[in-house]
Write a protein that holds these residues in place. Structure first.
Motif, PDB file in Angstrom:
ATOM      1  N   LEU A 132       0.824  -1.210   0.000  1.00  0.00           N
ATOM      2  CA  LEU A 132       0.000   0.000   0.000  1.00  0.00           C
ATOM      3  C   LEU A 132       0.860   1.261   0.000  1.00  0.00           C
ATOM      4  N   THR A 133       2.041   1.196   0.597  1.00  0.00           N
ATOM      5  CA  THR A 133       2.948   2.336   0.568  1.00  0.00           C
ATOM      6  C   THR A 133       3.417   2.611  -0.857  1.00  0.00           C
ATOM      7  N   CYS A 134       3.567   1.564  -1.653  1.00  0.00           N
ATOM      8  CA  CYS A 134       3.960   1.745  -3.067  1.00  0.00           C
ATOM      9  C   CYS A 134       2.952   2.581  -3.845  1.00  0.00           C
ATOM     10  N   LEU A 135       1.730   2.630  -3.372  1.00  0.00           N
ATOM     11  CA  LEU A 135       0.667   3.316  -4.102  1.00  0.00           C
ATOM     12  C   LEU A 135       0.550   4.795  -3.748  1.00  0.00           C
ATOM     13  N   ILE A 136       1.492   5.334  -2.977  1.00  0.00           N
ATOM     14  CA  ILE A 136       1.470   6.769  -2.658  1.00  0.00           C
ATOM     15  C   ILE A 136       1.648   7.544  -3.963  1.00  0.00           C
ATOM     16  N   PRO A 137       0.731   8.437  -4.269  1.00  0.00           N
ATOM     17  CA  PRO A 137       0.807   9.122  -5.561  1.00  0.00           C
ATOM     18  C   PRO A 137       1.864  10.229  -5.592  1.00  0.00           C
ATOM     19  N   THR A 138       2.303  10.526  -6.793  1.00  0.00           N
ATOM     20  CA  THR A 138       3.196  11.652  -7.039  1.00  0.00           C
ATOM     21  C   THR A 138       2.502  12.562  -8.044  1.00  0.00           C
ATOM     22  N   THR A 139       2.326  13.810  -7.644  1.00  0.00           N
ATOM     23  CA  THR A 139       1.763  14.793  -8.558  1.00  0.00           C
ATOM     24  C   THR A 139       2.576  16.070  -8.456  1.00  0.00           C
ATOM     25  N   VAL A 140       2.375  16.936  -9.410  1.00  0.00           N
ATOM     26  CA  VAL A 140       3.079  18.214  -9.390  1.00  0.00           C
ATOM     27  C   VAL A 140       2.612  19.066  -8.218  1.00  0.00           C
ATOM     28  N   GLY A 141       1.367  18.912  -7.808  1.00  0.00           N
ATOM     29  CA  GLY A 141       0.821  19.717  -6.718  1.00  0.00           C
ATOM     30  C   GLY A 141       1.262  19.285  -5.327  1.00  0.00           C
ATOM     31  N   ILE A 142       1.264  17.969  -5.072  1.00  0.00           N
ATOM     32  CA  ILE A 142       1.611  17.490  -3.730  1.00  0.00           C
ATOM     33  C   ILE A 142       3.002  16.880  -3.677  1.00  0.00           C
ATOM     34  N   LEU A 143       3.689  16.882  -4.801  1.00  0.00           N
ATOM     35  CA  LEU A 143       5.003  16.250  -4.929  1.00  0.00           C
ATOM     36  C   LEU A 143       4.847  14.762  -4.655  1.00  0.00           C
ATOM     37  N   GLY A 144       5.770  14.121  -3.987  1.00  0.00           N
ATOM     38  CA  GLY A 144       5.656  12.696  -3.722  1.00  0.00           C
ATOM     39  C   GLY A 144       6.977  11.986  -3.899  1.00  0.00           C
ATOM     40  N   PRO A 145       6.951  10.657  -3.867  1.00  0.00           N
ATOM     41  CA  PRO A 145       8.196   9.898  -3.856  1.00  0.00           C
ATOM     42  C   PRO A 145       8.978   9.903  -5.168  1.00  0.00           C
ATOM     43  N   ALA A 146       8.389  10.299  -6.265  1.00  0.00           N
ATOM     44  CA  ALA A 146       9.116  10.301  -7.537  1.00  0.00           C
ATOM     45  C   ALA A 146       9.969  11.551  -7.727  1.00  0.00           C
ATOM     46  N   PHE A 147       9.854  12.513  -6.841  1.00  0.00           N
ATOM     47  CA  PHE A 147      10.656  13.731  -6.943  1.00  0.00           C
ATOM     48  C   PHE A 147      11.714  13.750  -5.847  1.00  0.00           C
ATOM     49  N   MET A 148      12.847  14.338  -6.147  1.00  0.00           N
ATOM     50  CA  MET A 148      13.925  14.477  -5.165  1.00  0.00           C
ATOM     51  C   MET A 148      13.706  15.775  -4.408  1.00  0.00           C
ATOM     52  N   VAL A 149      12.828  15.696  -3.401  1.00  0.00           N
ATOM     53  CA  VAL A 149      12.471  16.858  -2.591  1.00  0.00           C
ATOM     54  C   VAL A 149      12.507  16.444  -1.114  1.00  0.00           C
TER      55      VAL A 149
END
Length: 181
Positions: A132-149
């Protein structure tokens, strides 16, 4: 136990509950692969940082290492730890910045999913929580795990901190929490 006609020894004892069944390893590997893939999807066809925040963090990390100080023009002190961490990683490893911002979001997400697994495994639902943790979304608005932030790196330390709080009661655990903070 006696009133419910439950036989002692029939169910898992506390010591057996903390053992990792081999099936969990088999189920965890594809979940970790899925975590990396989900975080890497936006970077597959575009080798550069995707979000403006990634470019800002890349520039600030480079600037921090060049100046040797967290106080340089345009610096934001709350994120100095993030910039220092990646600056030191890049300096020690010699990995180009572009590769760090392309591949490390997936690596961080793998470690985040693994830390959620470690936290939830004691309660008996480790690989389910990891999936279920794998399903955390990444969007431009909320950022997320796919961005280096910083928020993506912070997601790694939340389950690790909870694990330390619930499982260790020594003075060293306070030091670990201080370092995580």
């Amino acid at each position: 136990l006696l009133s419910a006609n439950i036989q002692p020894g029939r169910y898992m004892t506390l010591s057996n509950n903390h053992r990792i069944p081999k099936l969990d390893y088999v189920m965890l590997l594809p979940i970790l692969g899925l975590a990396f893939y989900i975080a890497f999807i936006p970077h597959q066809t575009y080798p550069y940082p995707l979000h403006v925040d990634e470019w800002v963090h890349l520039a600030r990390s480079e600037m921090l290492m060049e100046t040797g100080s967290v106080t340089f023009p345009g610096s934001f002190l709350l994120e100095a730890g993030f910039h220092l961490f990646w600056g030191v990683i890049q300096t020690i490893s010699g990995i180009p910045w572009i590769d760090i911002f392309r591949y490390f979001p997936g690596i961080i997400f793998i470690i985040s999913v693994l830390s959620v697994y470690i936290l939830a495994r004691r309660e008996g639902f480790g690989w389910e929580a990891a999936f279920l943790t794998c399903l955390i979304p990444t969007t431009v608005g909320i950022l997320g795990p796919a961005f280096m932030v910083p928020v993506a790196l912070g997601m790694l330390f939340i389950p690790l901190s909870i694990f330390v709080v619930f499982n260790f009661r020594s003075g060293w655990s306070y030091l670990v929490l201080f370092i995580f903070t």
